[in-house]
Scaffold this motif. Structure first.
Motif, PDB file in Angstrom:
ATOM      1  N   UNK A 156       0.828  -1.198   0.000  1.00  0.00           N
ATOM      2  CA  UNK A 156       0.000   0.000   0.000  1.00  0.00           C
ATOM      3  C   UNK A 156       0.871   1.261   0.000  1.00  0.00           C
ATOM      4  N   UNK A 157       1.988   1.222   0.726  1.00  0.00           N
ATOM      5  CA  UNK A 157       2.727   2.461   0.987  1.00  0.00           C
ATOM      6  C   UNK A 157       3.524   2.975  -0.205  1.00  0.00           C
ATOM      7  N   UNK A 158       4.071   2.094  -1.025  1.00  0.00           N
ATOM      8  CA  UNK A 158       4.910   2.518  -2.150  1.00  0.00           C
ATOM      9  C   UNK A 158       6.041   3.443  -1.689  1.00  0.00           C
ATOM     10  N   UNK A 159       6.683   3.113  -0.580  1.00  0.00           N
ATOM     11  CA  UNK A 159       7.824   3.924  -0.146  1.00  0.00           C
ATOM     12  C   UNK A 159       9.050   3.038  -0.028  1.00  0.00           C
ATOM     13  N   UNK A 160      10.208   3.674  -0.252  1.00  0.00           N
ATOM     14  CA  UNK A 160      11.445   2.911  -0.246  1.00  0.00           C
ATOM     15  C   UNK A 160      11.710   2.318   1.140  1.00  0.00           C
ATOM     16  N   UNK A 161      11.387   3.079   2.207  1.00  0.00           N
ATOM     17  CA  UNK A 161      11.685   2.579   3.554  1.00  0.00           C
ATOM     18  C   UNK A 161      10.820   1.380   3.890  1.00  0.00           C
ATOM     19  N   UNK A 162       9.522   1.446   3.502  1.00  0.00           N
ATOM     20  CA  UNK A 162       8.647   0.307   3.783  1.00  0.00           C
ATOM     21  C   UNK A 162       9.189  -0.928   3.076  1.00  0.00           C
ATOM     22  N   UNK A 163       9.681  -0.733   1.846  1.00  0.00           N
ATOM     23  CA  UNK A 163      10.255  -1.863   1.114  1.00  0.00           C
ATOM     24  C   UNK A 163      11.512  -2.371   1.814  1.00  0.00           C
ATOM     25  N   UNK A 164      12.316  -1.428   2.359  1.00  0.00           N
ATOM     26  CA  UNK A 164      13.534  -1.838   3.075  1.00  0.00           C
ATOM     27  C   UNK A 164      13.204  -2.638   4.336  1.00  0.00           C
ATOM     28  N   UNK A 165      12.131  -2.229   5.029  1.00  0.00           N
ATOM     29  CA  UNK A 165      11.714  -2.967   6.227  1.00  0.00           C
ATOM     30  C   UNK A 165      11.406  -4.408   5.836  1.00  0.00           C
ATOM     31  N   UNK A 166      10.665  -4.577   4.748  1.00  0.00           N
ATOM     32  CA  UNK A 166      10.322  -5.935   4.342  1.00  0.00           C
ATOM     33  C   UNK A 166      11.515  -6.694   3.798  1.00  0.00           C
ATOM     34  N   UNK A 167      12.505  -5.942   3.302  1.00  0.00           N
ATOM     35  CA  UNK A 167      13.737  -6.595   2.887  1.00  0.00           C
ATOM     36  C   UNK A 167      14.429  -7.281   4.062  1.00  0.00           C
TER      37      UNK A 167
END
Lengths: 413, 655
Positions: free
Chosen positions: B114-125
């Motif tokens: 939902x967020x489409x943000x780089x940090x949210x993607x990094x958290x899931x990384x």
């Protein structure tokens, strides 16, 4: 007790004499005069176009044409200052000739008027040219009598005599290889010294400061001028008419005062863009509330005076009573608050630029300060404009407080 | 009173003496420490050198592959499992310790879809894993992660994954209050199917993901360990969209607070504002468990004790979102508040080039690795992405390619890179990173040459006919001066300066450039509505190249598409279509090079530079010993692909 000889002089002259007696005011006035001189004669002090040039084609004064070249000096205030630079000697001489017939205030007004009319004329299509009529202040190709051309000609052994400004650098030119040079180092392009160093763009800080004085003074005068006009009109109406009008206008004033000015200015600048004239306009349009209150107070006090009652019973129109009779009597506090207003505007503009909302295309001191913040290890970028802002603001304040002492009837000594 | 003063003075003097004695002892201690560190570095360096053959990391075969199967080389092919086996060789279980601290912007939410943000993607990384991954050594290939095998069939339209068995979902911290969350749940193919179901659900608000999955036909889960994804047509982007799929915990997102499953039609609507996201939670099957998230302050992670794979060598990871501005961040980094960081060009100039910070080693023009010697390490690193000036080809000014070429000749790229970015950046000629296999090395640069630029303008009919210093041309009965506005992002001091230099150059050839800066939102509108003559932009590119989004003519007339300059070329269209259906690497490279040659000739963009940055980290202890510093950073810099060299898999703490 006032001296009988002195009572024959105009009140303005008397006040100025009292101001002059204060050391601080003398210092402030001197600094202001120097800054004004620097601002007006900036193109003669810093620039890469020759003042005097002689080559095979004969003698020329290239600077004169460059002063009205819109591609060199494209901003409206630049034209005003350039014009003032040319007219100032004439005006001073005329003023000296008229010294016995006209009052000081009148002569100053006349000078301003001449410059303003000249400013308008320069923008009208008056000169015949290849493509019809063109304005004196118009776009022309870059001047060919520059430092680079002179160096080239000398290298090619062509006889060229050229006198350049003492700082042979244009204020808005990023010189290749001159990024972040310390004070007194040489510009690798021209070989001339960078007396105050260069900034992160490779621009000469001293040249930048000289032209920055133009911006700062313009901002101060224009923004304060706008605020004064709005504030005076609203304050006069409010104070003279009283009643519901007063009630309404005072509530508007209170609303304006309740707004945190900086935040209001921030949001307007963010919407309208970062043009230096937008910033002046915004500062003017948001800074009038204090003036309105001041003028209202004066008008309240004056409107019950006998001369006002006399004028009213003569059936003079209201605007005439307000602006010809009361206003001159209310001018003293206005003048003082204007001095502080100019200082305030300069400071606010620097503050805006410092937080990154300045007009980067204008040579504003604040923009340089902002740059200094990110290049903290290169202190000349922050000290030079910082000291300039400090000097201008504190001189204005010194003169302002001296004026306030001098014009206050109770404080008259 | 005087006695008091004397006593105070004496005390101060005493303290000074103690301090001086203490200081004098320091060098001895430091010397010993430095010696041991140097020894360690030397052995490490030798070790690294032994492992890396000449020619750099990119040509190196995959180290220590447990299964020697020639098909498993990571390059996509039909009918066989081509995944590189999972690599644990770098991992040393005995080295796991400490808390890694980094500066990272605080995200708005943690739901990566939902967020489409780089940090949210990094958290899931950190928290989650995907089916397959691009190894940091060879990002153009694929290795196994949660999938132990993939077989592509039916002309690249069907993907069959075998899911790694025995993996369980993390237990969220919320389970204290919600007992139903506490029981272990195994990872199954259904969790991947759930991700696809959510992306495809029209109610779920993730437009940025939906575009990649719109060609999906259906998916099946014949058993818990098998996932089959079928696509409607052969398209190259399906590869990374399918292989990079992450599982979503169906047992959490499919249920309400009490654990009661939502009815099917409510799933999508609930997913957008799910109670689990609102409780600031995130779980996965990855290396780290989300410990706590305080918005705008910190996010902390703790190592997952049940992790199936290798992962990183840190007990905990903390992201600091409180220090936001670059200058305070640098000060905080130097104080040890973060273990690694990146420098801005201005900071690089001040700290390293002018060497105002002694903890960094000075620049040595001969040795690109000189920065590794300081107690704070630094190294120049590349990152994928490039910046450009785009010319609106719909306008009369820039419709002629000679004008655009003239503009490219007038931008002194190298001077700008040297003086504005202080050397950080690599001039580029196309949108493909110079280190990529797809880059066309035969393109001839538009060198900085004002005479050539002037000649090109004259050839195109632009002359200064009225002596106003600006060239003009009669177009459709009207004299048009070559005067234009260049729009760019407001908070970029580097671009302010770049454009000041560019304007100065253009002025000398009679072109009037007016730079106008805008806030980000306004600039987005300008891109979308094509409200510009010229515009500054930057793209982050991918290891897989695709020419459809930026350069296809069908995109040029679509509102809000990425082809904002209005580039149209029938040959490029055809090649871009071909590229999308070609899976063979050699053929793809050939197509990509031809496209680049055409774009280079047309110059819809003046390509400026590929991003480079200065990566800094807490290096060894000398001269001021710090309790913990990062080891293995140089190993990663040497071994990994240049665009992935900041990957933290080799990092560990030394004391």
């Amino acid at each position: 007790m006032p001296d009988t000889a002195m009572t024959l002089q105009s009140p303005l002259r008397l006040a100025l004499r009292r101001v002059w007696r204060q050391g601080g005011a003398r210092f402030g006035a001197a600094v202001l005069a120097i800054m004004l001189f620097a601002a007006v004669y900036a193109p003669f002090l810093a620039g890469d176009v020759a003042l005097v040039w002689r080559d095979a084609d004969g003698w020329r004064l290239p600077i004169l044409s460059d002063l009205f070249n819109k591609s060199s000096y494209g901003k409206h205030h630049d034209l005003l200052f350039n014009l003032a630079a040319l007219l100032l000697p004439v005006l001073l001489f005329t003023g000296w000739l008229l010294r016995r017939r006209w009052t000081l205030a009148r002569r100053i007004l006349l000078g301003c008027l001449v410059v303003a009319v000249g400013w308008g004329l320069c923008q009208l299509p008056l000169l015949p040219s290849a493509k019809g009529w063109s304005a004196i202040w118009s776009l022309r190709g870059p001047a060919t009598e520059t430092v680079a051309v002179a160096t080239e000609a000398r290298a090619a052994d062509r006889a060229v005599i050229a006198v350049f400004p003492p700082v042979p650098h244009r204020f808005d030119r990023p010189y290749a290889g001159a990024v972040l040079r310390a004070p007194l180092e040489r510009n690798p392009v021209t070989g001339a010294r960078l007396w105050l160093g260069s900034d992160a763009n490779g621009k000469d800080v001293l040249a930048y400061l000289l032209f920055g004085a133009r911006i700062s003074l313009t901002i101060g005068l224009v923004a304060t001028g706008i605020a004064m006009v709005i504030g005076t009109i609203l304050g006069a109406i409010s104070g003279y008419f009283g009643g519901k009008t007063d009630l309404l206008i005072q509530r508007v004033v209170e609303i304006m005062m309740c707004f945190p000015t900086l935040i209001l200015v921030l949001s307007i600048v963010a919407i309208l863009g970062r043009d230096i004239f937008v910033i002046m306009l915004v500062l003017g349009l948001t800074g009038w509330a204090g003036t309105a209150r001041l003028v209202r107070g004066e008008f309240l006090a004056q409107s019950v005076r006998d001369y006002v009652l006399a004028a009213e019973s003569l059936g003079l129109p209201r605007w005439r009573i307000m602006f010809r009779h009361i206003l001159p009597n209310a001018l003293t506090p206005l003048l003082i608050s204007a001095t502080f207003g100019i200082a305030g505007s300069v400071l606010t503009e620097s503050g805006l630029a410092f937080i990154g909302l300045g007009d980067i295309n204008a040579a504003s001191w604040g923009v340089l300060l902002d740059q200094g913040r990110s290049f903290i290890r290169y202190p000349w970028i922050i000290y030079a404009p910082g000291i300039a802002v400090f000097l201008l603001v504190s001189s204005l304040n010194l003169v302002g407080s001296a004026l306030s002492d001098a014009l206050n009837p109770k404080g008259a000594r | 009173m005087d006695k008091l003063k004397v006593a105070l003075l004496a005390l101060v003097a005493l303290l000074l003496v103690v301090q001086i004695i203490d200081r004098s002892r320091e060098p001895a201690q430091l010397g010993a420490l430095k010696q041991s560190v140097d020894q360690l570095n030397e052995t490490l360096r030798r070790g690294v050198v032994a492992q890396v053959p000449a020619g750099g990391a990119t040509q190196q075969p995959v180290a220590q592959a447990p299964v020697k199967d020639p098909a498993r080389d990571g390059n996509p092919k039909l009918g066989v499992n081509f995944l590189i086996p999972y690599d644990r060789s770098y991992f040393r279980a005995d080295q796991v310790k400490g808390t890694l601290r980094l500066f990272e912007e605080s995200p708005k939410g943690l739901n990566w879809m939902i967020e489409n943000s780089a940090t949210a993607a990094d958290v899931h990384g950190l928290v989650n894993d995907s089916l397959c991954d691009r190894p940091a050594l060879h990002p153009e290939q694929w290795s196994e992660v949660l999938a132990t095998a993939v077989v592509i069939s039916d002309d690249y339209k069907t993907y069959t994954f075998t899911i790694r068995p025995g993996i369980t979902w993390q237990v969220p911290t919320l389970a204290k209050d919600m007992p139903w969350l506490a029981k272990p749940v195994p990872l199954t193919a259904g969790d991947f199917a759930f991700t696809l179901q959510m992306i495809r659900d029209p109610q779920v608000e993730c437009p940025q993901l939906k575009v990649y999955y719109e060609d999906i036909d259906r998916w099946e889960t014949p058993d818990d360990q098998t996932l089959i994804v079928r696509w409607k047509r052969k398209v190259y982007t399906s590869l990374s969209a399918t292989m990079g799929l992450m599982p979503t915990p169906r047992h959490v997102y499919g249920s309400d607070r009490d654990g009661t499953p939502y009815p099917g039609e409510q799933l999508g609507a609930q997913f957008n504002k799910h109670w689990f996201d609102q409780a600031r939670q995130a779980i996965g099957v990855g290396n780290y468990v989300l410990e706590a998230w305080e918005p705008d302050k910190t996010i902390s992670f703790r190592r997952n004790p049940d992790y199936w794979g290798a992962g990183q060598h840190f007990e905990r990871i903390e992201w600091d979102g409180e220090v936001k501005q670059p200058d305070p961040q640098l000060v905080a980094f130097k104080n040890g508040q973060a273990h690694s960081h990146g420098l801005r060009p201005g900071q690089y100039k001040s700290e390293i080039l002018d060497h105002n910070e002694r903890q960094f080693a000075a620049l040595d023009p001969k040795d690109p690795k000189a920065g590794r010697a300081g107690s704070l390490g630094w190294e120049r690193v590349k990152s994928i992405g490039f910046s450009y000036i785009g010319w609106n080809m719909r306008t009369q000014l820039f419709a002629d390619k000679r004008v655009r070429q003239a503009m490219s000749h007038a931008l002194p790229k190298q001077r700008v890179i040297d003086e504005v970015f202080f050397g950080l950046g690599e001039p580029i000629l196309s949108d493909v990173h110079p280190s990529s296999q797809y880059a066309n090395k035969e393109l001839k640069a538009y060198d900085f040459d004002l005479a050539r630029a002037r000649a090109l303008l004259e050839e195109a009919g632009w002359r200064d006919s009225d002596g106003d210093g600006v060239v003009d041309k009669e177009i459709a009965g009207e004299r048009l001066p070559l005067s234009f506005k260049l729009k760019y992002y407001a908070n970029s001091a580097e671009w302010d300066r770049t454009l000041a230099i560019f304007r100065e150059q253009l002025r000398t050839i009679g072109v009037d450039l007016q730079a106008q800066s805008f806030e980000w939102k306004e600039l987005l509108r300008i891109y979308e509505e094509r409200d510009f003559d010229a515009v500054v932009g930057a793209w982050r590119t991918d290891f897989d190249i695709d020419y459809f989004q930026l350069w296809h003519s069908s995109e040029a007339d679509k509102p809000e598409s990425s082809n904002h300059c209005g580039f149209k070329n029938p040959r490029v269209d055809q090649l871009a279509d071909d590229l999308r259906t070609t899976f063979d690497t050699a053929k793809r490279v050939a197509i990509a090079k031809e496209i680049q040659a055409i774009i280079h000739e047309e110059q819809p963009y003046t390509f400026f530079k590929a991003s480079e940055g200065i990566f800094v980290w807490q290096n060894h202890g000398a001269p001021s010993p710090r309790p913990r510093w990062l080891d293995g950073v140089t190993e990663a810099l040497d071994k990994l692909h240049p665009l992935r060299s900041r990957s933290s898999q080799y990092w560990r703490f030394k004391e």
